[in-house]
Scaffold this motif. Structure first.
Motif, PDB file in Angstrom:
ATOM      1  N   TRP A   1       0.855  -1.191   0.000  1.00  0.00           N
ATOM      2  CA  TRP A   1       0.000   0.000   0.000  1.00  0.00           C
ATOM      3  C   TRP A   1       0.885   1.233   0.000  1.00  0.00           C
ATOM      4  CZ3 TRP A   1      -5.026  -1.042  -0.591  1.00  0.00           C
ATOM      5  CH2 TRP A   1      -5.988  -0.064  -0.318  1.00  0.00           C
ATOM      6  N   VAL A   2       0.621   2.176  -0.875  1.00  0.00           N
ATOM      7  CA  VAL A   2       1.422   3.389  -0.997  1.00  0.00           C
ATOM      8  C   VAL A   2       0.599   4.603  -0.583  1.00  0.00           C
ATOM      9  CG1 VAL A   2       2.537   4.939  -2.636  1.00  0.00           C
ATOM     10  CG2 VAL A   2       2.949   2.490  -2.772  1.00  0.00           C
ATOM     11  N   THR A   3       1.120   5.367   0.375  1.00  0.00           N
ATOM     12  CA  THR A   3       0.429   6.560   0.866  1.00  0.00           C
ATOM     13  C   THR A   3       1.257   7.827   0.696  1.00  0.00           C
ATOM     14  OG1 THR A   3       1.306   6.337   3.116  1.00  0.00           O
ATOM     15  CG2 THR A   3      -0.735   5.166   2.622  1.00  0.00           C
ATOM     16  N   LEU A   4       2.520   7.679   0.297  1.00  0.00           N
ATOM     17  CA  LEU A   4       3.436   8.818   0.221  1.00  0.00           C
ATOM     18  C   LEU A   4       3.772   9.169  -1.227  1.00  0.00           C
ATOM     19  CD1 LEU A   4       5.971   7.730   3.002  1.00  0.00           C
ATOM     20  CD2 LEU A   4       4.042   9.308   3.231  1.00  0.00           C
ATOM     21  N   ASP A   5       4.011  10.442  -1.475  1.00  0.00           N
ATOM     22  CA  ASP A   5       4.435  10.907  -2.793  1.00  0.00           C
ATOM     23  C   ASP A   5       5.944  10.763  -2.880  1.00  0.00           C
ATOM     24  OD1 ASP A   5       4.858  12.104  -5.218  1.00  0.00           O
ATOM     25  OD2 ASP A   5       4.243  14.113  -4.586  1.00  0.00           O
ATOM     26  N   ALA A   6       6.388   9.545  -3.179  1.00  0.00           N
ATOM     27  CA  ALA A   6       7.818   9.237  -3.249  1.00  0.00           C
ATOM     28  C   ALA A   6       8.023   8.255  -4.392  1.00  0.00           C
ATOM     29  CB  ALA A   6       8.308   8.659  -1.926  1.00  0.00           C
ATOM     30  N   ILE A   7       8.218   8.773  -5.601  1.00  0.00           N
ATOM     31  CA  ILE A   7       8.162   7.951  -6.804  1.00  0.00           C
ATOM     32  C   ILE A   7       9.238   6.859  -6.823  1.00  0.00           C
ATOM     33  CG2 ILE A   7       9.543   9.613  -8.128  1.00  0.00           C
ATOM     34  CD1 ILE A   7       7.828   8.844 -10.569  1.00  0.00           C
ATOM     35  N   VAL A   8      10.457   7.170  -6.374  1.00  0.00           N
ATOM     36  CA  VAL A   8      11.525   6.159  -6.373  1.00  0.00           C
ATOM     37  C   VAL A   8      11.222   5.074  -5.348  1.00  0.00           C
ATOM     38  CG1 VAL A   8      13.975   5.752  -5.957  1.00  0.00           C
ATOM     39  CG2 VAL A   8      13.250   7.787  -7.220  1.00  0.00           C
ATOM     40  N   ALA A   9      10.754   5.479  -4.172  1.00  0.00           N
ATOM     41  CA  ALA A   9      10.388   4.496  -3.151  1.00  0.00           C
ATOM     42  C   ALA A   9       9.258   3.601  -3.651  1.00  0.00           C
ATOM     43  CB  ALA A   9       9.986   5.199  -1.865  1.00  0.00           C
ATOM     44  N   THR A  10       8.282   4.187  -4.328  1.00  0.00           N
ATOM     45  CA  THR A  10       7.173   3.404  -4.853  1.00  0.00           C
ATOM     46  C   THR A  10       7.656   2.389  -5.880  1.00  0.00           C
ATOM     47  OG1 THR A  10       5.581   5.182  -4.463  1.00  0.00           O
ATOM     48  CG2 THR A  10       4.994   3.546  -6.121  1.00  0.00           C
ATOM     49  N   GLU A  11       8.579   2.806  -6.749  1.00  0.00           N
ATOM     50  CA  GLU A  11       9.127   1.866  -7.731  1.00  0.00           C
ATOM     51  C   GLU A  11       9.855   0.722  -7.034  1.00  0.00           C
ATOM     52  OE1 GLU A  11      12.091   1.735 -11.624  1.00  0.00           O
ATOM     53  OE2 GLU A  11      12.295   3.325 -10.133  1.00  0.00           O
TER      54      GLU A  11
ATOM     55  N   ASP B   1       2.611  -8.829  -5.592  1.00  0.00           N
ATOM     56  CA  ASP B   1       1.757  -9.073  -6.759  1.00  0.00           C
ATOM     57  C   ASP B   1       1.110  -7.782  -7.240  1.00  0.00           C
ATOM     58  OD1 ASP B   1       1.983 -11.998  -6.900  1.00  0.00           O
ATOM     59  OD2 ASP B   1       0.924 -11.980  -4.986  1.00  0.00           O
ATOM     60  N   TYR B   2       0.723  -6.935  -6.314  1.00  0.00           N
ATOM     61  CA  TYR B   2       0.120  -5.656  -6.667  1.00  0.00           C
ATOM     62  C   TYR B   2       0.602  -4.593  -5.695  1.00  0.00           C
ATOM     63  CZ  TYR B   2      -3.051  -6.354  -2.688  1.00  0.00           C
ATOM     64  OH  TYR B   2      -3.553  -6.549  -1.436  1.00  0.00           O
ATOM     65  N   VAL B   3       0.523  -3.348  -6.101  1.00  0.00           N
ATOM     66  CA  VAL B   3       0.761  -2.210  -5.214  1.00  0.00           C
ATOM     67  C   VAL B   3      -0.397  -1.245  -5.436  1.00  0.00           C
ATOM     68  CG1 VAL B   3       2.272  -0.291  -4.596  1.00  0.00           C
ATOM     69  CG2 VAL B   3       3.266  -2.481  -5.303  1.00  0.00           C
ATOM     70  N   CYS B   4      -1.019  -0.831  -4.338  1.00  0.00           N
ATOM     71  CA  CYS B   4      -2.183   0.048  -4.425  1.00  0.00           C
ATOM     72  C   CYS B   4      -1.830   1.455  -3.967  1.00  0.00           C
ATOM     73  CB  CYS B   4      -3.321  -0.506  -3.578  1.00  0.00           C
ATOM     74  SG  CYS B   4      -4.845   0.482  -3.672  1.00  0.00           S
ATOM     75  N   VAL B   5      -2.196   2.436  -4.772  1.00  0.00           N
ATOM     76  CA  VAL B   5      -2.015   3.844  -4.444  1.00  0.00           C
ATOM     77  C   VAL B   5      -3.269   4.319  -3.704  1.00  0.00           C
ATOM     78  CG1 VAL B   5      -1.639   6.152  -5.376  1.00  0.00           C
ATOM     79  CG2 VAL B   5      -0.637   4.158  -6.521  1.00  0.00           C
ATOM     80  N   ASP B   6      -3.075   4.883  -2.520  1.00  0.00           N
ATOM     81  CA  ASP B   6      -4.202   5.258  -1.678  1.00  0.00           C
ATOM     82  C   ASP B   6      -4.622   6.702  -1.908  1.00  0.00           C
ATOM     83  OD1 ASP B   6      -6.118   5.577   0.240  1.00  0.00           O
ATOM     84  OD2 ASP B   6      -4.894   4.907   1.916  1.00  0.00           O
TER      85      ASP B   6
ATOM     86  N   GLN C   1      -0.602  10.565  -7.789  1.00  0.00           N
ATOM     87  CA  GLN C   1      -1.141   9.236  -8.060  1.00  0.00           C
ATOM     88  C   GLN C   1      -0.716   8.751  -9.443  1.00  0.00           C
ATOM     89  OE1 GLN C   1      -5.408   8.740  -7.057  1.00  0.00           O
ATOM     90  NE2 GLN C   1      -5.213  10.639  -5.909  1.00  0.00           N
ATOM     91  N   VAL C   2      -0.745   9.652 -10.427  1.00  0.00           N
ATOM     92  CA  VAL C   2      -0.312   9.279 -11.774  1.00  0.00           C
ATOM     93  C   VAL C   2       1.144   8.834 -11.756  1.00  0.00           C
ATOM     94  CG1 VAL C   2       0.096  10.107 -14.116  1.00  0.00           C
ATOM     95  CG2 VAL C   2      -1.977  10.799 -12.899  1.00  0.00           C
ATOM     96  N   ARG C   3       1.994   9.596 -11.079  1.00  0.00           N
ATOM     97  CA  ARG C   3       3.421   9.229 -10.991  1.00  0.00           C
ATOM     98  C   ARG C   3       3.583   7.883 -10.300  1.00  0.00           C
ATOM     99  NH1 ARG C   3       3.794  14.821  -9.735  1.00  0.00           N
ATOM    100  NH2 ARG C   3       3.868  14.388  -7.488  1.00  0.00           N
ATOM    101  N   ALA C   4       2.827   7.669  -9.249  1.00  0.00           N
ATOM    102  CA  ALA C   4       2.942   6.408  -8.511  1.00  0.00           C
ATOM    103  C   ALA C   4       2.510   5.224  -9.374  1.00  0.00           C
ATOM    104  CB  ALA C   4       2.112   6.477  -7.241  1.00  0.00           C
ATOM    105  N   LEU C   5       1.454   5.384 -10.137  1.00  0.00           N
ATOM    106  CA  LEU C   5       0.990   4.294 -10.996  1.00  0.00           C
ATOM    107  C   LEU C   5       2.011   3.966 -12.079  1.00  0.00           C
ATOM    108  CD1 LEU C   5      -2.745   5.394 -11.268  1.00  0.00           C
ATOM    109  CD2 LEU C   5      -1.921   3.304 -10.180  1.00  0.00           C
ATOM    110  N   VAL C   6       2.660   4.991 -12.627  1.00  0.00           N
ATOM    111  CA  VAL C   6       3.737   4.766 -13.604  1.00  0.00           C
ATOM    112  C   VAL C   6       4.894   4.017 -12.940  1.00  0.00           C
ATOM    113  CG1 VAL C   6       5.453   5.880 -15.070  1.00  0.00           C
ATOM    114  CG2 VAL C   6       3.106   6.751 -15.028  1.00  0.00           C
ATOM    115  N   ALA C   7       5.248   4.427 -11.722  1.00  0.00           N
ATOM    116  CA  ALA C   7       6.356   3.783 -11.003  1.00  0.00           C
ATOM    117  C   ALA C   7       6.044   2.329 -10.685  1.00  0.00           C
ATOM    118  CB  ALA C   7       6.650   4.549  -9.719  1.00  0.00           C
ATOM    119  N   ILE C   8       4.810   2.048 -10.315  1.00  0.00           N
ATOM    120  CA  ILE C   8       4.432   0.664 -10.014  1.00  0.00           C
ATOM    121  C   ILE C   8       4.545  -0.205 -11.254  1.00  0.00           C
ATOM    122  CG2 ILE C   8       2.499  -0.819  -9.326  1.00  0.00           C
ATOM    123  CD1 ILE C   8       1.553   1.641  -7.598  1.00  0.00           C
ATOM    124  N   SER C   9       4.077   0.305 -12.386  1.00  0.00           N
ATOM    125  CA  SER C   9       4.208  -0.446 -13.633  1.00  0.00           C
ATOM    126  C   SER C   9       5.677  -0.683 -13.976  1.00  0.00           C
ATOM    127  CB  SER C   9       3.520   0.311 -14.776  1.00  0.00           C
ATOM    128  OG  SER C   9       2.126   0.397 -14.556  1.00  0.00           O
TER     129      SER C   9
END
Length: 262
Positions: free
Chosen positions: A18-28, A36-41, A52-60
């Motif tokens: 689960w991701v709650t912070l705006d930290a694109i490198v950490a999210t990646e 299996d999945y990472v959810c942006v809250d 949220q857009v940046r986080a979704l790109v980082a997760i992919s």
């Protein structure tokens, strides 16, 4: 077909973060850890839509399946996170089958009986060559976390287009009468209701999801029969590890579990 096909009852539970912070490198890096999945809250997380857009790109980029929890059952918001690249959406505070139907329709195009507006801003694996193919790859989970939602559980699960439910146990424990989340007196009833959720979802071939504070709790929920399990949250994991490292450096004992709040 969605990567989280609920009819695949023989597969191992899907475990996510689960991701709650705006930290694109950490999210990646979280996505690269093997979840299996990472959810942006987007409800309780500290992220605006741009984040949220940046986080979704980082997760992919990290190789996990990107999910997003929206802040409310809003057709506009559900459509925006799906346009931004989410492969699944988690909708909070669902009280009835009618509300669940609204969420399912918001996530799908008119060609599939929904009312999502067509705007493929991020062409990629989350968009098919036709709207119907895109719809087939979207997973819709609605949250069971209120007394009304719990009372209407079976009807909610019977809604076409709802792939499963996701339990918010913090709010659900309060809805069951706890003064604070997970109050000892409420735990037996909470566990009984969680077992009911698993049984109802399994009987219908749908996803039984749950939010957990940590991996140990997630393992217990997997034994209970849940099939979509969040095992870690970025801010709690960061806090717990920092406390553990500081305690090790100072030679003091601290319980990391006491630092986990969500």
């Amino acid at each position: 077909m969605s990567e989280f096909d609920p009819t695949e009852q023989t597969q191992a539970p899907r475990v996510g973060a689960w991701v709650t912070l705006d930290a694109i490198v950490a999210t990646e890096q979280i996505a690269r850890a093997g979840f299996d999945y990472v959810c942006v809250d987007g409800q309780h997380g500290l992220l605006g839509y741009d984040a949220q857009v940046r986080a979704l790109v980082a997760i992919s980029a990290g190789g996990a399946v990107p999910f997003a929890r929206v802040s409310t059952n809003s057709a506009a918001e559900i459509g925006r996170v799906l346009d931004a690249g989410a492969r699944g959406v988690i909708v909070p505070l669902i009280d009835s089958a009618d509300e669940a139907r609204e969420a399912a329709q918001a996530a799908r195009y008119p060609t599939s009986g929904g009312r999502r507006s067509y705007g493929p801003m991020r062409l990629g694996p989350h968009f098919g060559t036709t709207p119907e193919e895109t719809d087939a790859a979207v997973t819709v989970l609605v949250m069971i976390e209120t007394a009304s939602g719990l009372a209407d559980l079976e009807a909610i699960l019977d809604v076409d287009g709802v792939d499963g439910v996701y339990v918010g146990p913090y709010d659900l424990s309060l809805a069951l009468g706890a003064r604070v989340p997970f109050e000892d007196a409420i735990l037996p009833r909470l566990d009984a209701e969680l077992e009911r959720v698993v049984a109802a979802a399994t009987a219908r071939g749908k996803i039984a999801g749950v939010h957990c504070a940590d991996g140990s709790q997630a393992a217990l929920r997997a034994e209970q029969g849940f099939t979509f399990i969040t095992a870690a949250t970025d801010v709690s994991s960061l806090r717990a590890d920092m406390v553990m490292q500081l305690s090790a450096a100072r030679g003091t004992a601290r319980d990391p579990a006491r630092t986990r709040t969500y």
